[in-house]
Design a protein around this motif. Structure first.
Motif, short mmCIF file in Angstrom:
data_model
loop_
_atom_site.label_atom_id
_atom_site.label_comp_id
_atom_site.label_asym_id
_atom_site.label_seq_id
_atom_site.Cartn_x
_atom_site.Cartn_y
_atom_site.Cartn_z
N GLY A 1 0.75 -1.26 -0.05
CA GLY A 1 -0.08 -0.01 -0.04
C GLY A 1 0.69 1.36 -0.07
O GLY A 1 0.27 2.56 -0.37
N CYS B 1 1.58 3.05 2.28
CA CYS B 1 0.89 4.13 3.24
C CYS B 1 2.08 4.98 3.82
O CYS B 1 1.49 6.44 3.81
CB CYS B 1 0.12 3.54 4.17
N CYS C 1 3.09 8.43 2.43
CA CYS C 1 2.43 9.58 2.31
C CYS C 1 1.94 9.91 4.10
O CYS C 1 1.55 10.89 4.23
CB CYS C 1 1.22 9.77 1.43
N HIS C 2 1.77 8.89 4.74
CA HIS C 2 1.25 9.39 6.17
C HIS C 2 2.02 8.69 7.23
O HIS C 2 2.99 7.63 7.14
CB HIS C 2 -0.12 8.29 6.21
N ILE D 1 2.83 13.91 2.57
CA ILE D 1 1.68 14.52 1.42
C ILE D 1 0.42 14.30 1.89
O ILE D 1 -0.53 15.20 1.66
CB ILE D 1 2.05 13.62 0.34
N GLY D 2 0.13 13.29 2.91
CA GLY D 2 -1.22 13.20 3.44
C GLY D 2 -1.12 13.21 4.82
O GLY D 2 -0.16 13.45 5.48
N PRO D 3 -2.25 13.47 5.62
CA PRO D 3 -2.20 13.81 6.81
C PRO D 3 -1.60 12.62 7.77
O PRO D 3 -1.79 11.56 7.39
CB PRO D 3 -3.70 14.06 7.26
N TYR E 1 -5.70 7.38 14.80
CA TYR E 1 -6.97 7.37 13.77
C TYR E 1 -8.20 6.93 14.45
O TYR E 1 -9.28 7.65 14.37
CB TYR E 1 -6.70 6.69 12.40
N ARG F 1 -11.32 9.17 15.80
CA ARG F 1 -12.51 9.30 14.81
C ARG F 1 -13.66 8.27 15.60
O ARG F 1 -14.66 8.50 15.15
CB ARG F 1 -12.38 8.77 13.46
N LEU G 1 -10.08 4.21 1.25
CA LEU G 1 -8.99 3.53 0.92
C LEU G 1 -9.44 2.84 -0.69
O LEU G 1 -8.64 2.38 -1.32
CB LEU G 1 -9.09 2.23 1.80
N ASN H 1 -12.37 13.45 -2.83
CA ASN H 1 -11.59 14.65 -3.20
C ASN H 1 -11.19 14.30 -4.56
O ASN H 1 -10.24 13.22 -4.80
CB ASN H 1 -10.47 14.82 -2.38
N SER I 1 -7.72 14.12 -5.37
CA SER I 1 -6.73 13.32 -4.49
C SER I 1 -5.39 12.86 -5.17
O SER I 1 -5.50 12.13 -6.11
CB SER I 1 -7.52 12.34 -3.73
N ALA I 2 -4.30 12.90 -4.24
CA ALA I 2 -3.14 12.32 -4.60
C ALA I 2 -3.15 10.67 -4.06
O ALA I 2 -2.00 10.27 -4.47
CB ALA I 2 -1.90 13.09 -4.11
N MET I 3 -3.94 10.38 -3.53
CA MET I 3 -3.87 8.86 -2.86
C MET I 3 -4.30 8.26 -3.88
O MET I 3 -5.30 8.22 -4.41
CB MET I 3 -4.83 9.06 -1.61
N PHE J 1 -6.90 2.36 -4.43
CA PHE J 1 -6.45 0.98 -4.04
C PHE J 1 -7.49 -0.27 -4.50
O PHE J 1 -7.12 -1.30 -4.99
CB PHE J 1 -5.99 0.59 -2.64
N LEU K 1 -5.71 -3.37 6.55
CA LEU K 1 -5.58 -1.86 6.59
C LEU K 1 -6.53 -1.20 7.77
O LEU K 1 -6.14 -0.51 8.36
CB LEU K 1 -5.25 -1.31 5.42
C1 HEC Z 1 0.55 9.42 -2.56
C2 HEC Z 1 0.40 9.68 -1.50
C3 HEC Z 1 -0.54 8.72 -0.61
C4 HEC Z 1 -0.58 7.13 -0.23
C5 HEC Z 1 0.62 6.56 -0.94
C6 HEC Z 1 -1.56 7.15 0.49
N1 HEC Z 1 -2.48 8.08 0.95
FE1 HEC Z 1 -3.92 8.25 2.32
N2 HEC Z 1 -4.21 10.21 1.78
C7 HEC Z 1 -3.19 11.11 1.07
C8 HEC Z 1 -3.73 12.26 1.00
C9 HEC Z 1 -3.06 13.52 0.24
C10 HEC Z 1 -4.99 12.38 1.74
C11 HEC Z 1 -5.62 13.76 2.19
C12 HEC Z 1 -7.30 13.41 1.51
C13 HEC Z 1 -7.04 13.57 -0.03
O1 HEC Z 1 -6.55 14.64 -0.61
O2 HEC Z 1 -7.33 12.60 -0.58
C14 HEC Z 1 -5.16 10.93 2.46
C15 HEC Z 1 -6.14 10.66 2.97
C16 HEC Z 1 -6.16 9.35 3.92
C17 HEC Z 1 -7.32 9.14 4.49
C18 HEC Z 1 -8.33 10.14 5.29
C19 HEC Z 1 -7.72 10.56 6.29
C20 HEC Z 1 -8.98 11.76 6.95
O3 HEC Z 1 -8.62 12.45 8.10
O4 HEC Z 1 -10.00 11.62 6.59
C21 HEC Z 1 -7.00 7.65 5.22
C22 HEC Z 1 -7.68 6.91 6.18
C23 HEC Z 1 -5.75 7.18 4.30
N3 HEC Z 1 -5.54 8.39 3.46
C24 HEC Z 1 -5.30 6.09 4.43
C25 HEC Z 1 -4.16 5.63 3.59
C26 HEC Z 1 -3.79 4.32 3.63
C27 HEC Z 1 -4.30 3.17 4.72
C28 HEC Z 1 -2.81 4.26 2.58
C29 HEC Z 1 -1.88 2.94 2.33
C30 HEC Z 1 -2.74 1.84 1.85
C31 HEC Z 1 -2.68 5.56 2.09
N4 HEC Z 1 -3.52 6.38 2.47
C32 HEC Z 1 -1.85 5.89 1.07
C33 HEC Z 1 -2.26 10.52 0.06
C34 HEC Z 1 -1.89 9.30 0.26
#
Ligand code: HEC
Length: 135
Positions: free
Chosen positions: A50, A52, A55-56, A68-70, A75, A79, A93, A100, A103-105, A108, A122
């Protein structure tokens, strides 16, 4: 326009077939750590990760993470686990663009980068009170 994109993405989310949203957080941590998959050197049969932590922040003990992500530390603690929060998180996920459009995420579930069971693991990493994310 943006809301129309999000609405269409929201409709495409597939929620767990048996209503069970949670797997094993210890497996989830491995998936979160793994950056395998979707590159030219990966074989089709390889299991994807993933990325994850790219970015997190998740487990506080892991100090190598991107922002890049919060931060997702605490969590579940912050929440709670209401149906709305659990469904939102699964959806995020599965297809981040449902919430969004820009979104840069990675999406999956939508792009079948991760299986339903991997997403369950996850989810456990994010919500289980025993998970290091909530310690
Ligand atoms: C390339 C960067 C990137 C990757 C890799 C990524 N994320 Fe994110 N994620 C973000 C961003 C940026 C946000 C903020 C919201 C948005 O822009 O979509 C986010 C938001 C989230 C949120 C929502 C947070 C909230 O407060 O509502 C969750 C939960 C989350 N990610 C989980 C994951 C998990 C678990 C993985 C791995 C499977 C993952 N992310 C991989 C960039 C990423």
């Amino acid at each position: 326009m943006q809301s129309r994109i999000e609405k269409n993405n929201l409709k495409s989310i597939v929620y767990p077939s048996d209503g069970n949203y949670f797997g094993k957080w210890s497996e989830g941590e491995k998936i979160a750590q793994s950056g395998k998959g979707a590159t030219w050197s990966d074989k089709n049969e390889d299991v994807n990760g993933g990325s994850c932590y790219n970015c997190h922040q998740l487990d506080k003990k892991e100090i190598a993470y991107g922002n890049i992500g919060p931060s997702l530390y605490n969590y579940g603690k912050l929440r709670g686990n209401s149906e709305a929060v659990v469904k939102y998180t699964w959806g995020k996920l599965y297809n981040a663009k449902a919430f969004n459009a820009c979104s840069a995420m990675p999406r999956f579930g939508h792009f079948k980068l991760l299986t339903e069971n991997q997403i369950r693991d996850l989810m456990a990493l994010l919500f289980d009170p025993q998970s290091p994310v909530n310690q």
